[in-house]
Design a protein around this motif. Structure first.
Motif, short mmCIF file in Angstrom:
data_model
loop_
_atom_site.label_atom_id
_atom_site.label_comp_id
_atom_site.label_asym_id
_atom_site.label_seq_id
_atom_site.Cartn_x
_atom_site.Cartn_y
_atom_site.Cartn_z
N LEU A 152 0.86 -1.19 0.00
CA LEU A 152 0.00 0.00 0.00
C LEU A 152 0.90 1.24 0.00
N TYR A 153 0.96 1.91 -1.15
CA TYR A 153 1.89 3.03 -1.31
C TYR A 153 1.23 4.37 -1.00
N ILE A 162 -7.40 1.53 1.11
CA ILE A 162 -8.17 0.30 1.16
C ILE A 162 -9.29 0.47 2.18
N THR A 163 -10.36 -0.29 2.02
CA THR A 163 -11.39 -0.41 3.04
C THR A 163 -11.25 -1.79 3.65
N THR A 164 -11.10 -1.85 4.96
CA THR A 164 -10.74 -3.12 5.59
C THR A 164 -11.19 -3.15 7.04
N LYS A 165 -10.95 -4.31 7.68
CA LYS A 165 -11.09 -4.43 9.13
C LYS A 165 -9.76 -4.08 9.78
N ASN A 171 -15.23 -1.82 8.11
CA ASN A 171 -15.54 -0.58 7.39
C ASN A 171 -14.62 0.58 7.74
N CYS A 172 -13.35 0.28 7.90
CA CYS A 172 -12.35 1.32 8.12
C CYS A 172 -11.71 1.69 6.78
N ARG A 173 -11.65 2.96 6.49
CA ARG A 173 -11.00 3.43 5.27
C ARG A 173 -9.60 3.88 5.63
N VAL A 174 -8.60 3.19 5.09
CA VAL A 174 -7.19 3.47 5.38
C VAL A 174 -6.56 4.10 4.15
N GLY A 222 2.92 7.25 6.94
CA GLY A 222 1.82 7.12 7.89
C GLY A 222 0.49 6.88 7.21
N PHE A 223 -0.57 6.93 8.01
CA PHE A 223 -1.90 6.57 7.54
C PHE A 223 -2.94 7.51 8.17
N GLU A 224 -3.99 7.78 7.40
CA GLU A 224 -5.19 8.38 7.95
C GLU A 224 -6.27 7.31 7.89
N ILE A 225 -6.99 7.15 9.00
CA ILE A 225 -7.95 6.06 9.13
C ILE A 225 -9.31 6.62 9.50
#
Length: 405
Positions: free
Chosen positions: A204-205, A210-213, A219-222, A232-235
Motif C-alpha cells: 500500500l503506497y 483500502i477499506t478493511t477491518k 468498514n475502516c477506510r485506510v 503514515g496513515f489516515e484512518i
C-alpha cells in the motif's frame, strides 16, 4: 535532545510551543460551552490532553508526560497518533461524481487509479484557494471519499450544495460522513498498524487506500498519507469504534498520542500549508507554489474555477510567491515583515518556528516574485530587530513518504 540545547535556545523553543494554543489565527476564540467536540474528546481528557480551541473544536495541543518538542521528535523517530476527527469528511455518489467534483477542484480526478487519492484545491472564480482537500477515488462502483479542513467546513458544504443545484439533471449526490478520523504518523506507523490488518501494507503506497477491518473493526477506510512529511496513515472509522481503535493502536509501545503543537511544527518542517495562515481565498495556487496540484488535462482544457487568472499567472509569473526562509537568532512569527537590503518591505511571514529537527529558525513567507530566488538573502523584522533571512528550498526536512518503486 532538548537537554543538549543551549539554555537560550531551549527557552526560545519552549516559548514558541507554549504559544501553540493560538495555532489557528483564523478562528475566533469561543467559550468552552460553544466549542464542538470530536468523538475522542473525553479520551483526550482522560489521557492528560491539554485542550485548546481550534477551528471551533476543543482539541488537544499536547499531553502530560510528553512535551511538545519531545512529541515532535517521537513522531519523526517512532510513531504518533493524532485526532483529526474534526475534519470534514464527505462521500460523493453517482455516475457523474467525478464531473461534479472537477467542477470545484483543480485536480485531474478522472485519471486517478481506483483506490488512490490526490491533494487538490477548491478555487473561487478569481483563482483564490477556498480550501485544500484530499480527493480519494475508491472502487469503481463506490463513492468518492473527500477530506477537507474543519475551519472551512461550513463554506465548503455551502459550495457543494450550491454546485448540486447546477447538477440537478446529473446523477450525483452528497453524503456528509460522521466518522472518526485518526492519523498514525511516523516511521514505525506501519509496524503498529500491520498488527491489526490482514492486508500486506508493504503493498500500500503513498496516497493509495483500502477499506478493511482493523483489529476486527469493519468498514475502516485506510489511506497512506498524512500531514507530517513522514510515512503514515489516515484512518476513517465508524464513530462508535474510534475510541476502541485508538486504544488498540496505542497498545504498541512505540506509539504515543500527539496534539496540535507537534502537528504544526511537523507540517511546517515538511513545507506544508496551514489554511488560513499560509493560503487563503486571496492566494492563488501559483502564488502559493502549489501549481503541481493542477492536473495537466485541466490546464489544457481550462475548465476549472479561476482558470483564466491562474493560467495567466503560470505564463507571466505572479506578483508574489510563497517561499521558505531560514532566519538568524530568532524565529519570525506570522505577520513579520520581510525586508530587502534597503529596508523596503517585500513581503510577510505566514508561519515560523524554531525547527526541533534542524535546530534552525524556519518560516514560510510571501515575497515579491523577483525576490523569491533560492539563496537570496533578505531581512526580517522580529521584535524591532533586523535579522538575516535566507531563501531556502522546501520542504525544510526531506519527505519520507512510502512511494512506489
Amino acid at each position: 535532545m532538548l537537554s543538549s540545547l543551549p539554555a537560550s535556545k531551549y527557552a526560545a523553543v519552549r516559548k514558541v510551543f507554549d504559544q501553540c494554543r493560538h495555532i489557528s489565527a483564523s478562528s475566533a476564540t469561543l467559550s468552552k460551552s460553544t466549542l464542538k467536540k470530536t468523538v475522542l474528546h473525553d479520551f483526550h481528557v482522560d489521557n492528560g490532553g491539554k485542550m485548546v480551541e481550534f477551528a471551533g473544536y476543543s482539541m488537544p495541543v499536547q499531553y502530560k508526560g510528553l512535551g511538545l518538542v519531545a512529541s515532535h521528535h517521537h513522531t519523526r523517530e517512532k510513531a504518533s497518533l493524532f485526532d483529526v476527527s474534526h475534519m470534514l469528511q464527505v462521500c460523493i455518489h453517482g455516475k457523474d461524481k467525478v464531473k461534479f467534483i472537477e467542477s470545484l477542484v483543480v485536480g485531474d480526478i478522472a485519471e486517478l487509479q481506483d483506490n488512490s487519492g490526490t491533494l487538490s484545491l477548491f478555487t473561487n472564480d478569481s483563482g483564490g484557494i477556498m480550501d485544500d482537500v484530499i480527493v480519494n477515488k475508491t472502487d469503481p462502483d463506490m463513492p468518492l471519499y473527500i477530506v477537507s479542513n474543519a475551519g472551512c467546513a461550513d463554506k465548503i458544504l455551502n459550495l457543494y450544495n450550491d454546485a448540486l443545484s447546477d447538477f440537478k439533471s446529473y446523477d450525483v449526490s452528497l453524503e456528509p460522513i460522521d466518522n472518526g478520523l485518526i492519523a498514525l504518523q511516523g516511521p514505525l506507523a506501519v509496524k503498529a498498524l500491520q498488527k491489526g490488518v490482514e492486508q500486506d501494507l508493504s503493498r500500500l503506497y503513498f496516497m493509495r487506500g483500502i477499506t478493511t477491518k482493523i483489529f476486527g473493526i469493519p468498514n475502516c477506510r485506510v489511506t497512506r498519507c498524512g500531514y507530517t512529511g513522514e510515512d503514515g496513515f489516515e484512518i476513517s472509522t465508524p464513530r462508535d469504534s474510534t475510541v476502541v481503535l485508538a486504544e488498540k493502536i496505542l497498545l504498541d509501545k512505540d506509539v504515543e498520542l500527539a496534539g496540535l503543537g507537534a502537528r504544526d511544527s511537523l507540517r511546517l518542517e515538511a513545507g506544508l500549508c496551514l489554511y488560513g495562515n499560509d493560503i487563503d481565498e486571496n492566494t492563488t495556487p501559483v502564488e502559493g507554489s502549489l501549481v503541481w496540484c493542477i492536473g495537466k488535462r485541466r490546464r489544457s482544457q481550462k475548465d476549472f474555477r479561476g482558470s483564466e487568472t491562474i493560467l495567466e499567472q503560470i505564463k507571466e509569473k505572479p506578483k508574489t510567491r510563497r517561499i521558505g526562509i531560514v532566519t538568524e537568532t530568532a524565529a519570525a512569527r506570522s505577520g513579520a515583515k520581510v525586508l530587502d537590503s534597503e529596508s523596503a518591505e517585500i513581503g510577510r511571514v505566514t508561519s515560523g518556528i524554531p525547527s526541533p529537527t534542524l535546530q534552525k529558525n524556519i518560516a514560510m513567507a510571501y515575497v515579491a516574485h523577483p525576490m523569491s530566488k533560492i539563496g537570496s538573502v533578505h531581512r526580517v523584522l522580529v521584535r524591532k530587530k533586523m535579522l538575516g533571512a535566507k531563501v531556502t528550498r522546501m520542504p525544510f526536512t526531506p519527505a519520507k513518504y512510502y512511494v512506489s518503486p
